[in-house]
Design an enzyme around this catalytic site. Structure first.
Site, PDB file in Angstrom:
ATOM      1  N   HIS A 329     -11.129 -21.500 -36.816  1.00  0.00           N
ATOM      2  CA  HIS A 329     -11.550 -20.437 -35.909  1.00  0.00           C
ATOM      3  C   HIS A 329     -12.950 -19.928 -36.201  1.00  0.00           C
ATOM      4  O   HIS A 329     -13.589 -19.348 -35.309  1.00  0.00           O
ATOM      5  CB  HIS A 329     -10.561 -19.273 -35.969  1.00  0.00           C
ATOM      6  N   GLY A 330     -13.445 -20.125 -37.402  1.00  0.00           N
ATOM      7  CA  GLY A 330     -14.792 -19.655 -37.679  1.00  0.00           C
ATOM      8  C   GLY A 330     -15.194 -19.835 -39.127  1.00  0.00           C
ATOM      9  O   GLY A 330     -14.344 -19.933 -40.022  1.00  0.00           O
TER      10      GLY A 330
END
Length: 503
Positions: A329-330
């Site tokens: 996700h990041g």
């Protein structure tokens, strides 16, 4: 190009629909695929031509690897070695591209911190949707190297990767569910029922994004910018606003993508199945971002041994999957912490200590709790995990926990609610200011509470996809869709991107 923009709704979509069905009507099937792929690349390149070069290079390298695999005879004694080499090359190629654009600076930052070095950061621009189309192609290359799928024509492969409804933020589609549909000529003819349901689902998804997610974003964005001045009540309001913003934003995009697919008579996989109804974290992840979970189960969890190597190994594999999911996700430790928290909660569920009454369980639990209590625990824990997911730093996340349990009330909630200064409330606001200006802040607070009540109601009602698939499209439903579409179009003056574009 955004789904929630004038250029997409009034120019791009009509052109691509007319071109697709027009070329297929004259049986120009290959040209129709080429047209659709070209329009999809325009859709992607509209954001930045730099992005277009990256996705084309990625497609070219993966297709070339697939092509090389066709040159090795199936009965050759070197086949196994070549396939293993190709598998390694495919994994390194795709993850290497993803690492460079998404994680390089994060990696260097941590190297500099640990070893006290001063390597220069590149500040690389993250291409939109790179996590999605990379996983999509990685699944194809892995299965090609394992001999599970055939080599396809270049135009079919490009169409599979770039099909614009799912290109930027999923669902993460697999070759075996997409390419056969593009090769099926019976799907090239317009289907009135599929097209009508596609429009219906697209508009419902658009309403989720424009009318709900973007409204909640006003509260969430302001609240997270005020992390260190929130009290307990305002912290609850801010995290609830973000919880609903995230759901309506991402599930709205998925609904629009599936609806657009239906307009082209193409079925995309379901990505959300009312996750906020879940009564356990394990059930939650069977309902949220379903195609990402499918990818990790197929290409990470099972290759690690799945549940076949004992319970301890199964629990470890589960935790690894969620840790990687957080990192997917990041590039930040906050996402890693979020993934770790989700992993630990699912591991706890898998231990089988506590079960939910009325839920089917493969392994009997020692203790059981009512479904309503399981829902409260699940929804609360997911909200708490979003402190990590949304915060810009670990310090910010920790501060939110402090705020929540501080037991303070400073009246910050009125300032938070006042961010809902939307045009729909203009007349009411003006009337209240003439009567008593002090009432305006209570109006915003009541409106925020009504939004929360509406959102909880929507969570427990049939989803947009369920509504679309059930029953006939009656005149009442058609009028509803027309009203929602007009309302959304009027509200497009402030276009916002989708949250998962950043992932």
């Amino acid at each position: 190009m955004l789904f929630n923009s004038y250029i997409f709704i009034f120019i791009f979509l009509p052109i691509v629909l007319l071109g697709w069905y027009g070329l297929n009507f004259y049986k120009k099937y290959r040209l129709a695929n080429l047209f659709l792929a070209g329009m999809s690349l325009w859709f992607y390149g509209y954001f930045n031509l730099y992005y277009l070069a990256i996705i084309l290079v990625s497609i070219g390298l993966n297709y070339a690897l697939s092509r090389l695999l066709t040159r090795v005879p199936a009965d050759s004694r070197h086949t196994l070695l070549f396939r293993r080499t190709g598998l390694l090359a495919g994994i390194v190629l795709n993850l290497g591209i993803l690492f460079y654009f998404k994680y390089y600076d994060f990696f260097i930052e941590n190297i500099n911190f640990i070893f006290q070095t001063d390597y220069t950061l590149k500040h690389i621009l993250l291409p939109l949707g790179i996590s999605f189309f990379t996983f999509q192609q990685l699944s194809f290359v892995v299965d090609r190297c394992l001999g599970k799928c055939e080599h396809y024509s270049l135009i079919n492969y490009i169409t599979f990767v770039t099909f614009f409804p799912q290109l930027i933020a999923g669902p993460i589609v697999l070759y075996k569910e997409m390419i056969p549909q593009f090769e099926d000529h019976s799907r090239r003819c317009p289907d009135a029922s599929s097209f009508a349901r596609g429009i219906y689902l697209f508009v419902l998804g658009l309403a989720k994004k424009v009318l709900l997610a973007d409204t909640f974003a006003l509260v969430a964005n302001y609240g997270f910018a005020q992390t260190f001045s929130l009290d307990s009540i305002s912290t609850v309001a801010v995290i609830l606003a973000y919880t609903f913003e995230l759901y309506f934003d991402f599930s709205g995009y998925s609904d629009m993508a599936i609806g657009l697919g239906r307009m082209f008579n193409i079925e995309l996989p379901v990505n959300f199945d009312a996750p906020y109804r879940a009564c356990s974290i394990k059930e939650f992840w069977q309902r949220w971002h379903i195609t990402l979970s499918r990818f990790f189960i197929t290409y990470v969890y099972i290759p690690l041994g799945g549940s076949k190597k004992g319970k301890t190994r199964m629990l470890l594999n589960t935790f690894i999957v969620f840790l990687l999911s957080g990192l997917w996700h990041g590039a930040a430790w906050t996402y890693v912490a979020w993934g770790a928290m989700q992993g630990l909660l699912v591991v706890w569920d898998n231990l089988g200590i506590i079960g939910i009454n009325g839920r089917e369980e493969k392994r009997p639990a020692r203790y059981h709790i009512p479904a309503w209590l399981g829902w409260i625990f699940t929804f609360t824990l997911f909200n708490l995990s979003l402190f990590f997911f949304r915060s810009q730093s670990m310090a910010g996340a920790m501060q939110l926990f402090k705020n929540l349990f501080s037991g303070t009330f400073t009246g910050k909630i009125y300032e938070i609610a006042a961010q809902l200064d939307i045009s729909e409330l203009y007349v009411i606001k003006q009337a209240l200011e003439m009567v008593s200006p002090d009432l305006v802040r209570y109006m915003y607070l009541v409106f925020l509470l009504l939004l929360f009540v509406l959102s909880f109601q929507l969570v427990f009602r049939p989803t947009a996809l369920e509504r679309t698939m059930r029953g006939e499209l009656t005149s009442k439903r058609c009028w509803l869709i027309c009203i929602l579409l007009i309302w959304c179009i009027v509200s497009l003056s402030q276009v916002s991107t989708f949250l998962y574009f950043n992932f």
